[in-house]
Design a protein around this motif. Structure first.
Motif, PDB file in Angstrom:
ATOM      1  N   PHE A   1       0.855  -1.178   0.000  1.00  0.00           N
ATOM      2  CA  PHE A   1       0.000   0.000   0.000  1.00  0.00           C
ATOM      3  C   PHE A   1       0.893   1.231   0.000  1.00  0.00           C
ATOM      4  O   PHE A   1       2.072   1.159   0.324  1.00  0.00           O
TER       5      PHE A   1
ATOM      6  N   THR B   1      -0.847   3.273  11.016  1.00  0.00           N
ATOM      7  CA  THR B   1      -0.936   3.664   9.604  1.00  0.00           C
ATOM      8  C   THR B   1      -1.233   5.156   9.460  1.00  0.00           C
ATOM      9  O   THR B   1      -0.736   5.812   8.560  1.00  0.00           O
ATOM     10  N   ARG B   2      -2.082   5.658  10.308  1.00  0.00           N
ATOM     11  CA  ARG B   2      -2.440   7.088  10.321  1.00  0.00           C
ATOM     12  C   ARG B   2      -2.970   7.588   8.970  1.00  0.00           C
ATOM     13  O   ARG B   2      -2.495   8.569   8.427  1.00  0.00           O
ATOM     14  N   TRP B   3      -3.976   6.867   8.481  1.00  0.00           N
ATOM     15  CA  TRP B   3      -4.627   7.271   7.239  1.00  0.00           C
ATOM     16  C   TRP B   3      -6.131   7.134   7.418  1.00  0.00           C
ATOM     17  O   TRP B   3      -6.761   6.203   6.934  1.00  0.00           O
TER      18      TRP B   3
ATOM     19  N   VAL C   1     -10.317  -1.987  10.556  1.00  0.00           N
ATOM     20  CA  VAL C   1      -8.973  -1.754  11.076  1.00  0.00           C
ATOM     21  C   VAL C   1      -8.385  -3.100  11.490  1.00  0.00           C
ATOM     22  O   VAL C   1      -9.067  -3.925  12.103  1.00  0.00           O
TER      23      VAL C   1
ATOM     24  N   PHE D   1      -8.471   6.327   4.442  1.00  0.00           N
ATOM     25  CA  PHE D   1      -8.465   4.943   3.976  1.00  0.00           C
ATOM     26  C   PHE D   1      -9.297   4.049   4.896  1.00  0.00           C
ATOM     27  O   PHE D   1     -10.002   3.158   4.425  1.00  0.00           O
ATOM     28  N   VAL D   2      -9.222   4.296   6.194  1.00  0.00           N
ATOM     29  CA  VAL D   2     -10.057   3.535   7.132  1.00  0.00           C
ATOM     30  C   VAL D   2     -11.533   3.743   6.781  1.00  0.00           C
ATOM     31  O   VAL D   2     -12.303   2.780   6.694  1.00  0.00           O
TER      32      VAL D   2
ATOM     33  N   TYR E   1      -4.380  -3.241   4.406  1.00  0.00           N
ATOM     34  CA  TYR E   1      -3.835  -3.177   5.760  1.00  0.00           C
ATOM     35  C   TYR E   1      -3.882  -1.749   6.305  1.00  0.00           C
ATOM     36  O   TYR E   1      -3.514  -0.799   5.638  1.00  0.00           O
ATOM     37  N   ASN E   2      -4.361  -1.621   7.499  1.00  0.00           N
ATOM     38  CA  ASN E   2      -4.285  -0.359   8.223  1.00  0.00           C
ATOM     39  C   ASN E   2      -4.468  -0.683   9.697  1.00  0.00           C
ATOM     40  O   ASN E   2      -5.212  -1.571  10.066  1.00  0.00           O
ATOM     41  N   ASP E   3      -3.745   0.031  10.514  1.00  0.00           N
ATOM     42  CA  ASP E   3      -3.853  -0.149  11.955  1.00  0.00           C
ATOM     43  C   ASP E   3      -3.618   1.199  12.620  1.00  0.00           C
ATOM     44  O   ASP E   3      -3.578   2.232  11.954  1.00  0.00           O
TER      45      ASP E   3
ATOM     46  N   ARG F   1       2.882   4.530   1.009  1.00  0.00           N
ATOM     47  CA  ARG F   1       3.481   4.931   2.285  1.00  0.00           C
ATOM     48  C   ARG F   1       3.601   6.449   2.430  1.00  0.00           C
ATOM     49  O   ARG F   1       3.555   6.959   3.529  1.00  0.00           O
TER      50      ARG F   1
ATOM     51  N   ARG G   1      -0.722   8.888  -1.081  1.00  0.00           N
ATOM     52  CA  ARG G   1      -2.053   8.760  -0.479  1.00  0.00           C
ATOM     53  C   ARG G   1      -3.006   9.823  -1.008  1.00  0.00           C
ATOM     54  O   ARG G   1      -4.144   9.543  -1.346  1.00  0.00           O
TER      55      ARG G   1
END
Length: 143
Positions: A66, A99-101, A112, A104-105, A94-96, A68, A73
């Motif tokens: 994805f 990720t601080r996006w 998440v 996208f979440v 992937y995001n957690d 970075r 982004r």
């Protein structure tokens, strides 16, 4: 010259399983593009995830990674907000908390990633409607 164009991004600096998965996906879509007469371009250069290049494609695909950078982004967000299409495979979604996006979440419906079940565990899939078009080529044993 095909009018419909797909640009696929993948990475080679990821886990071996991810690289193998990417190879299978690229092989499949290359053959499909030949059969269905569309362009399937592939790159490992994520700096190509930019406004200038994206406008030439109807679908952007992330296979095993994805974006970075903030610039990548923002270009993706703009592309999607202007009607672009996206297909994501494997860790593309992937995001957690690191990720601080947030965009996208939200794009993924609030999903998440919090934990992993490795190695993969068996699962039972229940198909509500085996006649649905998405199930068309799934063997009856699985439907």
């Amino acid at each position: 010259k095909p009018v419909f164009k797909v640009l696929a991004f993948h990475s080679t600096r990821v886990e071996r399983d991810h690289v193998d998965f990417s190879k299978d996906v690229r092989t499949f879509f290359t053959a499909l593009a030949d059969e269905k007469d569309f362009t399937f371009d592939v790159t490992t250069d994520w700096t190509n995830l930019n406004d200038t290049l994206l406008r030439n494609y109807q679908v952007i695909m992330w296979i095993n990674d994805f974006p970075r950078s903030e610039q990548q982004r923002r270009s993706f967000e703009k592309y999607m907000q202007n009607g672009g299409g996206w297909i994501g495979f494997h860790v593309a979604g992937y995001n957690d908390k690191t990720t601080r996006w947030p965009w996208f979440v939200d794009f993924l419906g609030g999903a998440v990633f919090y934990t992993n079940n490795w190695p993969p565990l068996p699962a039972r899939i229940v198909v509500d409607d085996p006649s649905h078009p998405v199930m068309q080529r799934v063997p009856r044993a699985f439907a």
